[in-house]
Design a protein around this motif. Structure first.
Motif, PDB file in Angstrom:
ATOM      1  N   PHE A 273       0.825  -1.199   0.000  1.00 40.30           N
ATOM      2  CA  PHE A 273       0.000   0.000   0.000  1.00 40.30           C
ATOM      3  C   PHE A 273       0.862   1.253   0.000  1.00 40.30           C
ATOM      4  CE2 PHE A 273      -2.338   3.435   2.051  1.00 40.30           C
ATOM      5  CZ  PHE A 273      -3.480   3.462   1.270  1.00 40.30           C
ATOM      6  N   SER A 274       0.413   2.254  -0.745  1.00 36.94           N
ATOM      7  CA  SER A 274       1.077   3.554  -0.802  1.00 36.94           C
ATOM      8  C   SER A 274       0.027   4.607  -1.131  1.00 36.94           C
ATOM      9  CB  SER A 274       2.176   3.553  -1.873  1.00 36.94           C
ATOM     10  OG  SER A 274       1.598   3.446  -3.163  1.00 36.94           O
ATOM     11  N   LEU A 275       0.454   5.863  -1.127  1.00 34.39           N
ATOM     12  CA  LEU A 275      -0.464   6.954  -1.459  1.00 34.39           C
ATOM     13  C   LEU A 275      -1.039   6.810  -2.867  1.00 34.39           C
ATOM     14  CD1 LEU A 275       1.443  10.049  -0.001  1.00 34.39           C
ATOM     15  CD2 LEU A 275      -0.758   9.154   0.784  1.00 34.39           C
ATOM     16  N   GLY A 276      -0.334   6.083  -3.734  1.00 36.29           N
ATOM     17  CA  GLY A 276      -0.809   5.914  -5.104  1.00 36.29           C
ATOM     18  C   GLY A 276      -2.194   5.295  -5.199  1.00 36.29           C
ATOM     19  N   PHE A 277      -2.573   4.490  -4.202  1.00 35.82           N
ATOM     20  CA  PHE A 277      -3.881   3.838  -4.252  1.00 35.82           C
ATOM     21  C   PHE A 277      -5.038   4.820  -4.058  1.00 35.82           C
ATOM     22  CE2 PHE A 277      -1.388  -0.045  -3.657  1.00 35.82           C
ATOM     23  CZ  PHE A 277      -2.049  -0.910  -4.530  1.00 35.82           C
ATOM     24  N   TRP A 278      -4.730   6.045  -3.640  1.00 35.64           N
ATOM     25  CA  TRP A 278      -5.779   7.061  -3.599  1.00 35.64           C
ATOM     26  C   TRP A 278      -6.254   7.419  -5.002  1.00 35.64           C
ATOM     27  CZ3 TRP A 278      -8.650   9.285   0.238  1.00 35.64           C
ATOM     28  CH2 TRP A 278      -8.300   8.955   1.544  1.00 35.64           C
ATOM     29  N   SER A 279      -5.598   6.903  -6.020  1.00 33.37           N
ATOM     30  CA  SER A 279      -6.057   7.129  -7.397  1.00 33.37           C
ATOM     31  C   SER A 279      -7.457   6.578  -7.619  1.00 33.37           C
ATOM     32  CB  SER A 279      -5.086   6.469  -8.392  1.00 33.37           C
ATOM     33  OG  SER A 279      -5.113   5.047  -8.265  1.00 33.37           O
ATOM     34  N   PHE A 280      -7.881   5.623  -6.780  1.00 32.72           N
ATOM     35  CA  PHE A 280      -9.224   5.064  -6.909  1.00 32.72           C
ATOM     36  C   PHE A 280     -10.298   5.964  -6.288  1.00 32.72           C
ATOM     37  CE2 PHE A 280      -6.599   1.324  -7.466  1.00 32.72           C
ATOM     38  CZ  PHE A 280      -7.301   0.551  -8.375  1.00 32.72           C
ATOM     39  N   ALA A 317     -12.843   5.071   3.030  1.00 32.48           N
ATOM     40  CA  ALA A 317     -12.569   4.879   4.457  1.00 32.48           C
ATOM     41  C   ALA A 317     -11.408   3.905   4.659  1.00 32.48           C
ATOM     42  CB  ALA A 317     -13.817   4.359   5.161  1.00 32.48           C
ATOM     43  N   LEU A 318     -11.368   2.837   3.855  1.00 27.50           N
ATOM     44  CA  LEU A 318     -10.261   1.883   3.927  1.00 27.50           C
ATOM     45  C   LEU A 318      -8.943   2.549   3.548  1.00 27.50           C
ATOM     46  CD1 LEU A 318      -9.195  -0.985   4.324  1.00 27.50           C
ATOM     47  CD2 LEU A 318      -9.818  -1.461   1.940  1.00 27.50           C
ATOM     48  N   LEU A 319      -8.966   3.354   2.487  1.00 26.23           N
ATOM     49  CA  LEU A 319      -7.764   4.084   2.085  1.00 26.23           C
ATOM     50  C   LEU A 319      -7.287   5.007   3.212  1.00 26.23           C
ATOM     51  CD1 LEU A 319      -8.736   5.086  -1.580  1.00 26.23           C
ATOM     52  CD2 LEU A 319      -7.063   3.362  -0.902  1.00 26.23           C
ATOM     53  N   ALA A 320      -8.231   5.675   3.867  1.00 27.40           N
ATOM     54  CA  ALA A 320      -7.877   6.581   4.949  1.00 27.40           C
ATOM     55  C   ALA A 320      -7.227   5.823   6.113  1.00 27.40           C
ATOM     56  CB  ALA A 320      -9.111   7.339   5.428  1.00 27.40           C
ATOM     57  N   LEU A 321      -7.791   4.684   6.470  1.00 26.23           N
ATOM     58  CA  LEU A 321      -7.236   3.890   7.560  1.00 26.23           C
ATOM     59  C   LEU A 321      -5.831   3.391   7.227  1.00 26.23           C
ATOM     60  CD1 LEU A 321     -10.381   1.819   8.637  1.00 26.23           C
ATOM     61  CD2 LEU A 321      -9.267   3.671   9.916  1.00 26.23           C
ATOM     62  N   ARG A 322      -5.649   2.917   6.003  1.00 20.51           N
ATOM     63  CA  ARG A 322      -4.321   2.440   5.599  1.00 20.51           C
ATOM     64  C   ARG A 322      -3.307   3.584   5.570  1.00 20.51           C
ATOM     65  NH1 ARG A 322      -4.168  -2.506   2.887  1.00 20.51           N
ATOM     66  NH2 ARG A 322      -1.905  -2.223   3.123  1.00 20.51           N
ATOM     67  N   THR A 323      -3.772   4.778   5.200  1.00 19.75           N
ATOM     68  CA  THR A 323      -2.879   5.936   5.162  1.00 19.75           C
ATOM     69  C   THR A 323      -2.464   6.350   6.561  1.00 19.75           C
ATOM     70  OG1 THR A 323      -3.929   6.702   3.119  1.00 19.75           O
ATOM     71  CG2 THR A 323      -2.642   8.315   4.353  1.00 19.75           C
ATOM     72  N   VAL A 324      -3.404   6.352   7.505  1.00 22.56           N
ATOM     73  CA  VAL A 324      -3.078   6.665   8.899  1.00 22.56           C
ATOM     74  C   VAL A 324      -2.073   5.641   9.441  1.00 22.56           C
ATOM     75  CG1 VAL A 324      -3.998   6.785  11.246  1.00 22.56           C
ATOM     76  CG2 VAL A 324      -5.231   7.876   9.368  1.00 22.56           C
ATOM     77  N   ALA A 325      -2.256   4.384   9.074  1.00 25.30           N
ATOM     78  CA  ALA A 325      -1.321   3.347   9.513  1.00 25.30           C
ATOM     79  C   ALA A 325       0.084   3.625   8.975  1.00 25.30           C
ATOM     80  CB  ALA A 325      -1.811   1.974   9.055  1.00 25.30           C
ATOM     81  N   LEU A 326       0.181   4.030   7.699  1.00 28.04           N
ATOM     82  CA  LEU A 326       1.494   4.386   7.142  1.00 28.04           C
ATOM     83  C   LEU A 326       2.115   5.546   7.906  1.00 28.04           C
ATOM     84  CD1 LEU A 326       1.266   4.292   3.226  1.00 28.04           C
ATOM     85  CD2 LEU A 326       2.439   2.707   4.742  1.00 28.04           C
TER      86      LEU A 326
END
Length: 336
Positions: A273-280, A317-326
């Motif tokens: 996972f990386s910030l790139g997945f926010w492309s979705f 919401a999943l992207l946000a949670l994964r980003t906070v984890a990073l």
């Protein structure tokens, strides 16, 4: 590391060590960080649209989201402006980079979405923000088109990220101008976005059909979903009287990119996972908004709009949670 030291803690969160022989963390703030604000603003727009059409629960969701998301956008903007002032050479390198230059378009794109979400007609200050964002988009877009037209863009840099400066800015810019009651100019930008989409589509699809993108770029595959979803939503905003049957055509065009992206899941699904997945995020939010418009105008069952909105919300919401984890792991920013 002394985690009781605020400065040391800040370095840890952003993945840097004080005194390390690498770029400091402000210099490593990527333009892709604006994808977070872009996706969240898009989701607010979808919930606001649902509220406007009488979905009572959506009113509270939109109110809860708008100020935290605005704060995230302002913080990201200030960070990147600091980077521009403190490390202009690094920003210029990004501008000249075949991929990072396209991702820089997320900055003005976030500004245009802020206009759509926060502005009201007649507010001259927001018109200035929109015009500044469009000027920046034009600068980045002309640079990318020049690289494409003269064969200076490397083959492995032909990715859906190219849609951002050439298509995204025009379509979202059209919505921003329509929000400010400049629908005629918005229609002009809408046509510009469609021409840019036509210019890129065959080239990008040809590259994707040849095989997987470089692993570092695979998370940006979500941008492939953007043009039909955003074009449909843009048409709905610019022409409020447009019948639902016309918007359904846009949703139909969006089906093929969705199938294509899902078919390539084996290529991007196992990438860390990386910030790139926010492309979705923004394409899914725009698609949810477009479905809600069809529900309102075209007689689709309300359940279709609710399902699209909840699906987009769950993914973001999943992207946000994964980003906070990073962030908490100190791995949010790329290595120096």
């Amino acid at each position: 590391m002394d985690k009781d030291n605020p400065r040391a803690r800040l370095y840890y969160l952003f993945g840097a060590k004080p005194g390390a022989h690498s770029l400091s963390w402000p210099a490593r703030v990527p333009p892709g960080l604006f994808a977070v604000s872009v996706g969240l603003f898009g989701l607010i727009g979808a919930w606001r649209r649902a509220a406007a059409y009488g979905w009572s629960a959506a009113v509270d969701v939109e109110r809860v989201m708008i100020w935290p998301v605005t704060a995230i956008w302002i913080a990201t903007l200030l960070l990147y402006l600091y980077k521009c002032a403190r490390y202009p050479g690094t920003v210029l390198q990004e501008f000249r980079h075949p991929v990072q230059s396209s991702l820089q378009a997320l900055l003005p794109l976030s500004m245009l979405l802020a206009v759509i979400i926060l502005a009201r007609p007649g507010q001259a200050a927001w018109l200035s923000v929109a015009l500044a964002a469009l000027a920046l988009h034009a600068l980045i877009g002309c640079r990318v088109v020049a690289m494409l037209a003269t064969g200076r863009l490397p083959e492995n840099a032909i990715t859906p990220a190219l849609y951002l400066p050439i298509v995204g800015g025009a379509l979202v810019g059209g919505m921003a101008l329509a929000t400010l009651d400049y629908r005629g100019w918005g229609a002009l930008l809408f046509g510009t976005g469609l021409s840019g989409w036509a210019l890129l589509e065959a080239r990008i699809l040809s590259r994707l059909f040849e095989g997987p993108m470089p692993e570092a770029l695979r998370p940006t595959i979500g941008v492939e979903l953007a043009p039909p979803a955003i074009a449909t939503l843009s048409a709905a905003v610019i022409w409020p009287e447009l019948p639902g049957q016309v918007l359904v055509v846009g949703l139909g065009i969006a089906v093929s990119p969705i199938v294509g992206v899902l078919a390539r899941f084996q290529w991007w699904g196992k990438v860390p996972f990386s910030l790139g997945f926010w492309s979705f995020s923004f394409p899914l939010a725009a698609l949810a908004s477009a479905v809600i418009e069809v529900v309102h105008r075209g007689g689709w069952p309300q359940e279709a709009g609710i399902a699209a909105l909840l699906a987009a919300s769950a993914v973001i919401a999943l992207l946000a949670l994964r980003t906070v984890a990073l962030l908490l792991q100190g791995r949010l920013l790329p290595a120096g």
